[in-house]
Motif scaffolding. Structure first.
Motif, short mmCIF file in Angstrom:
data_model
loop_
_atom_site.label_atom_id
_atom_site.label_comp_id
_atom_site.label_asym_id
_atom_site.label_seq_id
_atom_site.Cartn_x
_atom_site.Cartn_y
_atom_site.Cartn_z
N GLN A 25 0.87 -1.18 0.00
CA GLN A 25 0.00 0.00 0.00
C GLN A 25 0.90 1.22 0.00
OE1 GLN A 25 -3.12 -0.58 -0.23
NE2 GLN A 25 -3.29 -2.67 0.51
N THR A 69 -2.13 5.53 0.28
CA THR A 69 -3.07 5.52 -0.85
C THR A 69 -3.61 4.09 -1.01
OG1 THR A 69 -1.24 5.15 -2.38
CG2 THR A 69 -1.95 7.43 -2.07
N ALA A 79 -5.69 1.05 -1.95
CA ALA A 79 -6.46 0.85 -3.20
C ALA A 79 -7.98 0.92 -3.01
CB ALA A 79 -6.04 -0.46 -3.85
N TRP A 117 -9.36 4.51 -3.14
CA TRP A 117 -8.76 5.42 -4.11
C TRP A 117 -9.75 6.50 -4.58
CZ3 TRP A 117 -4.75 7.82 -5.45
CH2 TRP A 117 -4.62 8.41 -6.71
N CYS A 152 -9.43 10.61 -4.26
CA CYS A 152 -9.54 11.54 -5.40
C CYS A 152 -10.57 12.63 -5.08
CB CYS A 152 -9.95 10.79 -6.66
SG CYS A 152 -8.71 9.59 -7.16
N ALA A 177 -10.01 9.08 -10.58
CA ALA A 177 -10.68 7.83 -10.20
C ALA A 177 -10.95 6.97 -11.44
CB ALA A 177 -11.99 8.14 -9.48
N TYR A 206 -4.32 6.43 -13.70
CA TYR A 206 -4.37 6.53 -12.24
C TYR A 206 -5.37 5.56 -11.58
CZ TYR A 206 -1.81 10.89 -12.92
OH TYR A 206 -0.85 11.82 -13.26
N PRO A 235 -3.99 0.32 -9.03
CA PRO A 235 -2.74 0.40 -8.26
C PRO A 235 -1.51 0.26 -9.17
CG PRO A 235 -4.30 -1.02 -7.13
CD PRO A 235 -4.92 -0.68 -8.44
N ARG A 293 -0.80 3.39 -11.10
CA ARG A 293 -0.37 4.52 -10.25
C ARG A 293 1.11 4.46 -9.90
NH1 ARG A 293 -5.60 3.76 -8.07
NH2 ARG A 293 -4.98 2.54 -6.25
#
Ligand code: CAO
Length: 415
Positions: A249, A271, A273, A276, A280, A289, A294, A297, A300
C-alpha cells in the motif's frame, strides 16, 4: 486480583536497557524480580544521563519498575554463597553481561544446573554463535548488524538508525517470550533450559520484510513500490526506501499546515487501493478515479511522486489533526506525526495506563511508559524502581539468613 506470573521468582542479573526491559515486563505480569547489583555502584544507568544530581536517572527508573534491588559482590567468596542460595530459590536467571562474564563469575550452565535443575537461564547477547559471538554490543550496533540501518534513511544519504530501540527493548521482548515459553515447557518436563536472544537476530526478525525484498530484488531486478522506481536505479542490495510504506500500500509522509515552523506538522498518508476514489474526491482530483493512468494500483506506481505531490497540496491546507479527522471519515489510512510532547500530554494514553505518572522518593513525580501489553485478568500496577540495595536485608531474610549472618556478610563485603 492475582497476576499471571504470581509465584515466579526471577534472579535479575540485567543492566543497561535490553535485559531490564525484559525483566520489567515479567515484573509487570506479577513475577518477583530480584535485581542483583554491584554494591556502591549498581546498574550503570543509575548515574547515566542524570537530570537531577545524585538521584537515580530516568534512564534507570523507567526500565526497572516493580523490581527489588539487592547488592551482592559476586566475586567475593561469601557473595557467591548468597548467589548460590538465590539460584536455588529462583525459577529464572536473566542476564545480559558481556559474553563469558557469567562463566568467569563461576556460574556456568553446568554449575547452575547442579544447584537448580529447574532453573531457566535466559541471556541477551549481541550476536549468536559465529564470528562475532565474543563482541560487546549496544543498541545501534545491533541496528546496524541486523539490517535495520542499511534499509533506513533516504537513497541519497547514509544509513540511519531508528529512534525505536529495536536492538535493546526489541530483544528484551523476544527474551521475555522465550522465558515464558520455557516456563511453560518446564511444567511438562520439570527441567530448566537455556534461552538466548541475540540482538542481531531480534533486529533481523523485525526487518523480516527487507529480507523478503532482497529476494524479490534478486529475482526481478526492481521493486515498484520503492521510490527508486521508475526513475532511479537499484543495486545488488535492498536500498533505503525513505518513507515509503513497507507493504503493498504506497504511503509517504506529507507536509501539513504549519510545517514551516513546526518540525512535526506532517502526516503519514496511505493511498490504499479500496479507497482510491474517496482520496480523489477529498483532494479534488475526481478525474483520477477513472483516468486509466491513475485508476488502478499498477497504473499509479510510476506516478507515485506526482500523486503524493498533489495530495500534499491538500494536506498543507489542513493541520495534521484536521487532515486525520477528515480522512478517517472516509476510512483513508493515515497517521499524524506525533511529537514526544504531544504523546506525553495525550489523555487517552494516560487513561489506558500506557503513559503513567510515578512517584519516586528522591526524584518526585515523573512520566513513564506503562505495560504496552494489557491482560484482562492480570492488570498492571506500575510501581517505582527500587533504590540501590533497598531490599538486600529483606531478601537475605527470605533466604533464611539470620540478623547476625547478614551483618557478617556485610562486614565481609559480600553484600
Ligand atoms: N559483583 C561483582 N562483579 C559484577 C557484578 C556484581 N554484582 N555484576 C557484574 N559484575 C562484573 C561482571 O562479572 C563483569 O566482570 P568481568 O568482565 O571481570 O567478567 C563486569 O562486571 C562487567 O560486565 P560487562 O562486561 O557485561 O559490562 P560492560 O559495561 O563492560 O559492558 C555491555 C556492557 C552492555 C556492552 C555488555 O554487557 C554486553 O555486550 N552485553 C550483552 C549485549 C547487551 O545486552 N547489550 C545491550 C546493552 S543496552 O544498550
Amino acid at each position: 486480583m492475582s497476576k499471571a506470573l504470581d509465584g515466579v521468582r526471577i534472579l535479575d542479573f540485567t543492566h543497561v536497557q535490553s535485559g531490564p526491559t525484559c525483566t520489567q515486563l515479567l515484573a509487570w505480569f506479577g513475577a518477583d524480580v530480584i535485581k542483583v547489583e554491584r554494591a556502591g555502584a549498581g546498574d550503570i544507568t543509575r548515574e547515566q544521563l542524570r537530570d537531577i544530581p545524585d538521584v537515580d536517572s530516568l534512564y534507570f527508573t523507567m526500565l526497572n519498575h516493580n523490581k527489588r534491588s539487592v547488592t551482592i559482590d559476586t566475586k567475593n567468596p561469601e557473595g557467591k554463597l548468597v548467589l548460590e542460595a538465590l539460584i536455588q530459590k529462583c525459577d529464572v536467571l536473566v542476564e545480559n553481561f558481556a559474553p563469558g562474564a557469567l562463566d568467569r563469575m563461576g556460574f556456568t550452565w553446568e554449575r547452575i544446573q547442579e544447584l537448580n535443575p529447574r532453573m531457566i537461564v535466559a541471556s541477551v547477547k549481541g550476536f549468536g554463535p559465529g564470528p562475532y559471538e565474543d563482541c560487546k554490543v549496544y543498541e545501534n550496533v545491533a541496528q546496524c548488524a541486523g539490517g535495520a540501518a542499511s534499509t533506513t534513511g533516504f537513497d541519497d544519504g547514509p544509513p540511519v538508525v531508528s529512534g525505536a530501540q529495536i536492538g535493546d527493548s526489541g530483544t528484551g521482548l523476544h527474551l521475555a517470550l522465550g522465558i515464558v515459553t520455557a516456563l511453560y515447557q518446564r511444567t511438562q518436563t520439570g527441567r530448566g533450559q537455556k534461552v538466548l536472544a541475540a540482538m542481531q537476530d531480534g533486529v533481523l526478525n523485525l526487518c523480516r520484510v527487507k529480507l523478503r525484498d532482497q529476494q524479490r530484488l534478486e529475482r526481478t531486478g526492481t521493486m515498484k513500490e520503492y521510490p527508486q522506481y521508475p526513475n532511479g536505479t537499484f543495486g545488488e542490495a535492498v536500498p533505503r526506501a525513505g518513507n515509503a510504506s513497507g507493504g503493498g500500500q504506497p504511503g509517504w509522509i506529507l507536509k501539513c499546515k504549519g510545517w514551516e515552523t513546526d518540525p512535526n506538522a506532517y502526516i503519514y498518508f496511505i493511498t490504499q487501493a479500496p479507497v482510491w476514489a474517496k482520496i480523489c474526491n477529498v483532494i479534488g482530483k475526481e478525474e483520477w478515479a477513472t483516468d486509466p493512468n491513475y485508476a488502478t494500483p499498477a497504473a499509479r506506481l510510476p506516478h507515485l511522486k506526482d500523486i503524493f505531490g498533489e495530495i500534499e497540496r491538500w494536506t498543507m491546507t489542513k493541520t495534521k489533526f484536521e487532515a486525520m479527522q477528515i480522512l478517517n471519515k472516509y476510512d483513508i489510512p493515515c497517521g499524524p506525526i506525533l511529537s514526544m510532547k504531544e504523546i506525553a500530554e495525550e489523555p487517552s494514553l494516560r487513561k489506558t495506563g500506557t503513559i503513567v505518572e510515578v512517584d519516586h522518593p528522591t526524584r518526585g513525580k515523573y512520566l513513564t511508559v506503562g505495560n504496552p501489553i494489557k491482560l484482562s485478568d492480570s492488570p498492571t500496577e506500575v510501581k517505582r524502581s527500587p533504590l540501590l540495595g533497598e531490599h538486600t536485608d529483606e531478601v537475605m531474610a527470605e533466604l533464611g539468613y539470620s540478623h547476625e549472618q547478614i551483618s557478617a556478610f556485610r562486614t565481609a563485603g559480600a553484600i
